[in-house]
Design a protein around this motif. Structure first.
Motif, PDB file in Angstrom:
ATOM      1  N   UNK A   1      67.573  34.380 -31.277  1.00  0.00           N
ATOM      2  CA  UNK A   1      68.909  34.932 -31.548  1.00  0.00           C
ATOM      3  C   UNK A   1      68.827  36.429 -31.866  1.00  0.00           C
ATOM      4  N   UNK A   2      67.856  36.832 -32.695  1.00  0.00           N
ATOM      5  CA  UNK A   2      67.683  38.248 -33.038  1.00  0.00           C
ATOM      6  C   UNK A   2      67.413  39.060 -31.776  1.00  0.00           C
ATOM      7  N   UNK A   3      66.537  38.562 -30.926  1.00  0.00           N
ATOM      8  CA  UNK A   3      66.228  39.266 -29.679  1.00  0.00           C
ATOM      9  C   UNK A   3      67.443  39.317 -28.756  1.00  0.00           C
ATOM     10  N   UNK A   4      68.168  38.221 -28.658  1.00  0.00           N
ATOM     11  CA  UNK A   4      69.349  38.163 -27.797  1.00  0.00           C
ATOM     12  C   UNK A   4      70.394  39.191 -28.238  1.00  0.00           C
ATOM     13  N   UNK A   5      70.635  39.263 -29.561  1.00  0.00           N
ATOM     14  CA  UNK A   5      71.594  40.227 -30.102  1.00  0.00           C
ATOM     15  C   UNK A   5      71.144  41.651 -29.791  1.00  0.00           C
ATOM     16  N   UNK A   6      69.828  41.864 -29.712  1.00  0.00           N
ATOM     17  CA  UNK A   6      69.272  43.185 -29.389  1.00  0.00           C
ATOM     18  C   UNK A   6      69.228  43.447 -27.891  1.00  0.00           C
ATOM     19  N   UNK A   7      69.747  42.509 -27.093  1.00  0.00           N
ATOM     20  CA  UNK A   7      69.791  42.702 -25.651  1.00  0.00           C
ATOM     21  C   UNK A   7      68.554  42.222 -24.917  1.00  0.00           C
ATOM     22  N   UNK A   8      67.737  41.408 -25.575  1.00  0.00           N
ATOM     23  CA  UNK A   8      66.519  40.890 -24.951  1.00  0.00           C
ATOM     24  C   UNK A   8      66.645  39.377 -24.832  1.00  0.00           C
ATOM     25  N   UNK A   9      66.629  38.893 -23.617  1.00  0.00           N
ATOM     26  CA  UNK A   9      66.700  37.451 -23.398  1.00  0.00           C
ATOM     27  C   UNK A   9      65.342  36.987 -22.881  1.00  0.00           C
ATOM     28  N   UNK A  10      64.670  36.121 -23.670  1.00  0.00           N
ATOM     29  CA  UNK A  10      63.301  35.737 -23.312  1.00  0.00           C
ATOM     30  C   UNK A  10      63.142  34.259 -22.978  1.00  0.00           C
ATOM     31  N   UNK A  11      64.188  33.492 -23.092  1.00  0.00           N
ATOM     32  CA  UNK A  11      64.052  32.054 -22.857  1.00  0.00           C
ATOM     33  C   UNK A  11      63.545  31.357 -24.109  1.00  0.00           C
ATOM     34  N   UNK A  12      62.938  30.205 -23.922  1.00  0.00           N
ATOM     35  CA  UNK A  12      62.449  29.433 -25.064  1.00  0.00           C
ATOM     36  C   UNK A  12      61.140  30.001 -25.603  1.00  0.00           C
ATOM     37  N   UNK A  13      61.013  30.010 -26.917  1.00  0.00           N
ATOM     38  CA  UNK A  13      59.774  30.443 -27.563  1.00  0.00           C
ATOM     39  C   UNK A  13      58.918  29.197 -27.770  1.00  0.00           C
ATOM     40  N   UNK A  14      57.737  29.222 -27.205  1.00  0.00           N
ATOM     41  CA  UNK A  14      56.827  28.082 -27.299  1.00  0.00           C
ATOM     42  C   UNK A  14      55.887  28.256 -28.484  1.00  0.00           C
ATOM     43  N   UNK A  15      55.386  29.485 -28.695  1.00  0.00           N
ATOM     44  CA  UNK A  15      54.511  29.731 -29.837  1.00  0.00           C
ATOM     45  C   UNK A  15      54.516  31.225 -30.153  1.00  0.00           C
ATOM     46  N   UNK A  16      54.119  31.536 -31.369  1.00  0.00           N
ATOM     47  CA  UNK A  16      53.976  32.915 -31.827  1.00  0.00           C
ATOM     48  C   UNK A  16      52.658  32.990 -32.578  1.00  0.00           C
ATOM     49  N   UNK A  17      51.872  34.021 -32.302  1.00  0.00           N
ATOM     50  CA  UNK A  17      50.625  34.191 -33.033  1.00  0.00           C
ATOM     51  C   UNK A  17      50.385  35.659 -33.332  1.00  0.00           C
ATOM     52  N   UNK A  18      49.754  35.907 -34.468  1.00  0.00           N
ATOM     53  CA  UNK A  18      49.385  37.268 -34.846  1.00  0.00           C
ATOM     54  C   UNK A  18      48.142  37.651 -34.065  1.00  0.00           C
ATOM     55  N   UNK A  19      48.210  38.758 -33.341  1.00  0.00           N
ATOM     56  CA  UNK A  19      47.103  39.159 -32.477  1.00  0.00           C
ATOM     57  C   UNK A  19      46.357  40.390 -32.970  1.00  0.00           C
ATOM     58  N   UNK A  20      47.043  41.280 -33.670  1.00  0.00           N
ATOM     59  CA  UNK A  20      46.395  42.535 -34.048  1.00  0.00           C
ATOM     60  C   UNK A  20      46.922  43.002 -35.399  1.00  0.00           C
ATOM     61  N   UNK A  21      46.009  43.468 -36.243  1.00  0.00           N
ATOM     62  CA  UNK A  21      46.361  43.976 -37.554  1.00  0.00           C
ATOM     63  C   UNK A  21      45.916  45.432 -37.676  1.00  0.00           C
ATOM     64  N   UNK A  22      46.652  46.204 -38.479  1.00  0.00           N
ATOM     65  CA  UNK A  22      46.274  47.590 -38.749  1.00  0.00           C
ATOM     66  C   UNK A  22      45.067  47.592 -39.686  1.00  0.00           C
ATOM     67  N   UNK A  23      44.423  48.751 -39.852  1.00  0.00           N
ATOM     68  CA  UNK A  23      43.318  48.831 -40.821  1.00  0.00           C
ATOM     69  C   UNK A  23      43.753  48.484 -42.248  1.00  0.00           C
ATOM     70  N   UNK A  24      45.050  48.596 -42.521  1.00  0.00           N
ATOM     71  CA  UNK A  24      45.564  48.264 -43.849  1.00  0.00           C
ATOM     72  C   UNK A  24      45.893  46.785 -43.979  1.00  0.00           C
ATOM     73  N   UNK A  25      45.733  46.031 -42.905  1.00  0.00           N
ATOM     74  CA  UNK A  25      46.012  44.599 -42.941  1.00  0.00           C
ATOM     75  C   UNK A  25      47.434  44.236 -42.565  1.00  0.00           C
ATOM     76  N   UNK A  26      48.202  45.174 -42.047  1.00  0.00           N
ATOM     77  CA  UNK A  26      49.573  44.907 -41.639  1.00  0.00           C
ATOM     78  C   UNK A  26      49.602  44.401 -40.207  1.00  0.00           C
ATOM     79  N   UNK A  27      50.484  43.472 -39.939  1.00  0.00           N
ATOM     80  CA  UNK A  27      50.640  42.941 -38.601  1.00  0.00           C
ATOM     81  C   UNK A  27      51.111  44.018 -37.650  1.00  0.00           C
ATOM     82  N   UNK A  28      50.413  44.194 -36.542  1.00  0.00           N
ATOM     83  CA  UNK A  28      50.763  45.213 -35.558  1.00  0.00           C
ATOM     84  C   UNK A  28      51.281  44.646 -34.254  1.00  0.00           C
TER      85      UNK A  28
END
Length: 177
Positions: free
Chosen positions: A147-174
């Motif tokens: 819904x957030x993406x759709x409101x922003x004009x991005x239509x991606x279909x169904x979300x099957x999974x989400x995973x964190x792939x990369x972190x900054x040197x400070x440990x923040x999700x990138x």
């Protein structure tokens, strides 16, 4: 209709500084905030000139609460640092500030994408671990993300999974996948 508040920079800072730092912070910290806010102001004058004004009163510039937001300690800090600005190699420094660092600042390149030699990641020993943003997490369902993406004009279909792939040197999700 656009309402424009015309004030000199020092008066403007009376309404900015207490909105950007707690009025009961140590005076030297408030003075540092006043200098940072003044530097930001001078560096960003005319930012919105095509609309007939310089800055807005939100985080898009600096939060400005006007006369009703003023506090005695922050006015004192503005007065005691009057005219002082941060310079780098003789020019106004590019400055950014935030409510909470989580104990470590980020390198400017990770946030804004540009290299600025003096804006590098450093530990923040003054960050309060009781700050409401020191450690946080946000949980969203797949439908909420969609819904957030759709409101922003991005239509991606169904979300099957989400995973964190990369972190900054400070440990923040990138990067999410």
């Amino acid at each position: 209709m656009t309402l424009i508040n015309i004030v000199n920079i020092e008066q403007y800072l009376y309404g900015v500084v207490p909105a950007e730092i707690e009025a009961d912070a140590p005076l030297e910290a408030i003075k540092a905030q006043a200098v940072a806010a003044r530097t930001y102001t001078y560096r960003n004058i005319n930012r919105y000139s095509k609309w007939g004004f310089d800055l807005v009163d939100t985080v898009d510039s600096q939060v400005y609460r006007g006369y009703d937001g003023e506090r005695a300690t922050t006015n004192q800090a503005v007065n005691e640092t009057k005219g002082k600005k941060m310079l780098y190699n003789g020019s106004l420094a590019q400055v950014f500030y935030f409510a909470s660092s989580g104990g470590m600042t980020a390198n400017v390149k990770e946030v804004w994408g540009s290299e600025i030699p003096y804006l590098v990641s450093v530990p923040d020993p003054y960050e309060s671990q009781t700050s409401y943003r020191y450690i946080w997490e946000k949980t969203l369902t797949a439908e909420e993300i969609k819904k957030i993406l759709f409101i922003s004009g991005v239509e991606i279909g169904d979300i099957v999974s989400v995973s964190a792939e990369e972190y900054s040197p400070q440990g923040e999700l990138q990067y999410l996948e």
